[in-house]
Design an enzyme around this catalytic site. Sequence first.
Site, mmCIF file in Angstrom:
data_model
loop_
_atom_site.group_PDB
_atom_site.id
_atom_site.type_symbol
_atom_site.label_atom_id
_atom_site.label_comp_id
_atom_site.label_asym_id
_atom_site.label_seq_id
_atom_site.Cartn_x
_atom_site.Cartn_y
_atom_site.Cartn_z
ATOM 1 N N TYR A 1 0.840 -1.192 0.000
ATOM 2 C CA TYR A 1 0.000 0.000 0.000
ATOM 3 C C TYR A 1 0.880 1.249 0.000
ATOM 4 O O TYR A 1 1.705 1.443 0.901
ATOM 5 C CB TYR A 1 -0.893 -0.059 1.249
ATOM 6 C CG TYR A 1 -1.622 1.195 1.650
ATOM 7 C CD1 TYR A 1 -1.536 1.657 2.963
ATOM 8 C CD2 TYR A 1 -2.439 1.900 0.766
ATOM 9 C CE1 TYR A 1 -2.227 2.780 3.382
ATOM 10 C CE2 TYR A 1 -3.136 3.023 1.177
ATOM 11 C CZ TYR A 1 -3.032 3.465 2.476
ATOM 12 O OH TYR A 1 -3.715 4.576 2.895
ATOM 13 N N ASP B 1 -1.820 -6.102 9.212
ATOM 14 C CA ASP B 1 -2.906 -5.171 8.957
ATOM 15 C C ASP B 1 -4.015 -5.967 8.286
ATOM 16 O O ASP B 1 -3.895 -6.344 7.112
ATOM 17 C CB ASP B 1 -2.396 -4.031 8.050
ATOM 18 C CG ASP B 1 -3.458 -2.965 7.828
ATOM 19 O OD1 ASP B 1 -3.114 -1.892 7.307
ATOM 20 O OD2 ASP B 1 -4.632 -3.208 8.159
ATOM 21 N N ILE C 1 -7.087 -5.078 7.555
ATOM 22 C CA ILE C 1 -8.145 -4.128 7.196
ATOM 23 C C ILE C 1 -9.114 -4.674 6.147
ATOM 24 O O ILE C 1 -10.255 -4.247 6.057
ATOM 25 C CB ILE C 1 -7.519 -2.796 6.729
ATOM 26 C CG1 ILE C 1 -8.573 -1.692 6.605
ATOM 27 C CG2 ILE C 1 -6.760 -2.978 5.430
ATOM 28 C CD1 ILE C 1 -7.990 -0.326 6.272
ATOM 29 N N LYS D 1 -12.807 -0.416 5.144
ATOM 30 C CA LYS D 1 -12.927 -1.233 3.940
ATOM 31 C C LYS D 1 -14.027 -2.273 4.087
ATOM 32 O O LYS D 1 -14.886 -2.404 3.226
ATOM 33 C CB LYS D 1 -11.599 -1.961 3.650
ATOM 34 C CG LYS D 1 -10.407 -1.037 3.647
ATOM 35 C CD LYS D 1 -10.449 -0.014 2.534
ATOM 36 C CE LYS D 1 -9.239 0.903 2.622
ATOM 37 N NZ LYS D 1 -9.264 1.985 1.637
#
Lengths: 470, 496
Positions: free
Chosen positions: B153, B238, B240, B279
């Site tokens: 990312y 992470d 997410i 998300k």
Amino acid sequence: MKQLSTKVTSNGHGQDSSYFLGWEEYEKNPYNEIKNPNGIIQMGLAENQLCFDLIETWLAKNPDAAGLKKDGQSIFKELALFQDYHGLPEFKKALAEFMEEIRGNRVSFDPSKIVLAAGSTSANETLMFCLAEPGDAFLLPTPYYPGFDRDLKWRTGAEIVPIHCSSSNGFQITESALQQAYQQAQKLDLKVKGVLVTNPSNPLGTMLTRRELNLLVEFISSKNIHLISDEIYSGTVFGFEQFVSVMDVLKDKNLENNEVSKRVHVVYSLSKDLGLPGFRVGAIYSNDEMVVSAARKMSSFGLVSSQTQYLLSALLSDKNFTSTYLNENQKRLKIRQKQLVSGLEAAGITCLKSNAGLFCWVDMRHLLDTNTFEAELELWKKIVYEVKLNISPGASCHCTEPGWFRVCFANMSEDTLDLAMKRLKEYVESTDSRRVISKSSHERIKSLRKRTVSNWVFRVSWTDRVPDER
Amino acid sequence: MGFPTKNKGAILSRIATNDQHGENSEYFDGWKAYDKDPFHLSRNPHGIIQMGLAENQLCLDLIKDWVKENPKASICTLEGVHQFSDIANFQDYHGLKKFRQAIANFMGKARGGRVTFDPERVVMSGGATGANETIMFCLADPGDVFLIPSPYYAAFDRDLRWRTGVEIIPVPCSSSNNFKLTVEAVDWAYKKAQESNKKVKGLILTNPSNPLGTMLDKDTLTNLVRFVTRKNIHLVVDEIYAATVFAGGDFVSVAEVVNDVDISEVNVDLIHIVYSLSKDMGLPGFRVGIVYSYNDSVVSCARKMSSFGLVSSQTQLMLASMLSDDRFVDNFLMESSRRLGIRHKVFTTGLEKADISCLTSNAGLFAWMDLRHLLRDRNSFESEIELWHIIIDKVKLNVSPGSSFRCTEPGWFRVCFANMDDDTLHVALGRIQDFVSKNNNKIVEQISENDQVIQNNNAKKQNWRQSNLRLSFRRLYEDGLSSPGIMSPHSPLLRA
């Protein structure tokens, strides 16, 4: 290799300070009128609980804002997706106008120079990241808000060097104190990047005078450094004098287009004026584009929830509401402060004359055994554990003179404040006979004696009652 | 650095004036182009379609309906306003207890109930952006290193490094094994870092991956947990995109591995999870980030740091109620997964018709698109940027070039598909189709002479395929997708 960062293992978070320890004690034994009438009354929390009814009434009359609707249409989706760090334009506009209104519309705020942050906690930290390198220093007048040790220094690596203020002139900032602080920083090999003041002051509850503001502007101008003015309490001014912002001074000195105005930054929040600390609404206002740009990018780490922005943009755009609110807020704060001041006087305790804030700066030097911070801590412990009031000792605010305490008045009902004052009075009267009576306190007792006979009766029977109340 | 000399003394910090915020990267150039000319179905049908934003817009209707039906969850409605003053006043960095319980509940359900989360370890932060920065502040000092598999990312460069001073070193993954992360690759990067006298504090990865959309298999994740334990370094995962899994089996959270692996093989003090509702639920505006650590000191420190980015109490209250509603949560997770699956299938099928393949993926809000065959020079990132500019300017789509994710091979692009309605997706696919078919010859002309003949033949085949497939694509679209998001039960596109 040590596992965690030094930030975890040091105590830079500042929570070992008595400011927070008092809170912890309160948490263990919180006062409740019905459920725990002998609990500790929280007077260490600078909250404004006096005007929620006004906001609740507004909500009842404004279903659109409440229901995340605009012109009757749901904007839920738009808000749910809105994470632009520029913030909701209508919110920034409303916030700018609210800030102007608080300053009597004498100065203007450009919404494009506002950067939103997650409370002034985040705003102050972000400004540090923008203005200071690790190891650089900011000068702060003492006493100052204990949370600054965490907010300004912890993760940024910046340092705070105190500008010592004393009771001899009502804790005002003097030129010599400023210079002394600057030199002290140099002795410590710290590069001074600016001065940070809270105006109106926490914990003093006083506003900076024009003289002080002029002095500060001249000082930063000559040293080529920044000035941060945390004006979080600007809407809590209840005296006859107007609040004078650093922005007023820049305007009056015709410095608005001078490069010094680029080094003056204002921090604001809705946590105190509107009593909404839960909503995490802070703002940085700067005339320096680079600061605005950098701070805005950093705000990604703590944006304001879009549903909160939307609600507040509607609230603050309603000028009827804002003018009524500001007026009523001031009225109620004034009454409540008076109640605290009178209550303290009845216990023979004075405070610094103040006309702003949610607290008083209380003089308990005459109650100290010795003029030391150890004695202050002893007194504080007694007040927390015996009198059952959580108040904030001056040492936690880095005051240079022992014996001063910050006592909050806007975070409880009138009755609770009454009770707190009663408890304090009882405590003072019970310790009267045990204290070494100095001339000034002798006078105070004389005035106490002028009161009704029942007080004497009360005092005599008090010593019998004390064991029961523990 | 460009300071005017008269301001010599009053300079800003290095952090404020460097470009470590990363916003000068190409990742944001596309956004800027989009902002100047944004697509709108009726008002600006020739504008740029935003496919560079990993948003989840597919299930907001479900959330909106719940909010409407549950006025008590709001402090602003008649039914809920009695809570106003308590909530408005509430700034305790522990967060509302029922909020933490609801988050723990949701996290568990998003992982199929295979693990449970302790509400006492749920710490708030300003979105995952805030959570990732906070965890770095807790685990590393300036100059320390975290390893991170690439492609990653783009904004991690800012979130992990900018104000923390932490250095990130990529563990490059390649298409040769479908960009799978291996323990060997991590070990190699670890050794290299050590040889350069760098202090490696841990490994951070996003699982499911952004930008790949793939999930780590349980074995690899388990081996990674064992690896970090042996090396005594941290593992930050992470998660997410945990609930954006739409196919290919269950998502395996590191929490599951911590549960299942032998206690001698895992030091839980080294394991940390970052989470967010941005998300999975499509609520980036509400700024709900979570730090979940198995290390008590980290929980305590992160909680103190959360003062710099607490979740608005108004939002906490609403979500506390919503995410404790098991019926809502179960239905939401199922429906979200279903809609994402459909959207993904439509999109990748549409790309296939244009002879564009994507990395096989089963999670995330995007596809990792292989455009290497369209590059002028397969080995050059300049070619990738050229192609990207063509995509923005000529095809009018904002997609994200692989280089902005530090991909080591040119030609890969991340394309988001869940941030628009069906009609817009249709338009986007149509544009891609049109562009590829019209420009096949032009692209061929740019390739070196040696490849000319081969390419010519390929191009002819493609042209023929294109014209036939375009017809069938359109029919497919009309047959199966006339009602947004709903597939005919007889549609061949429905997975078995």
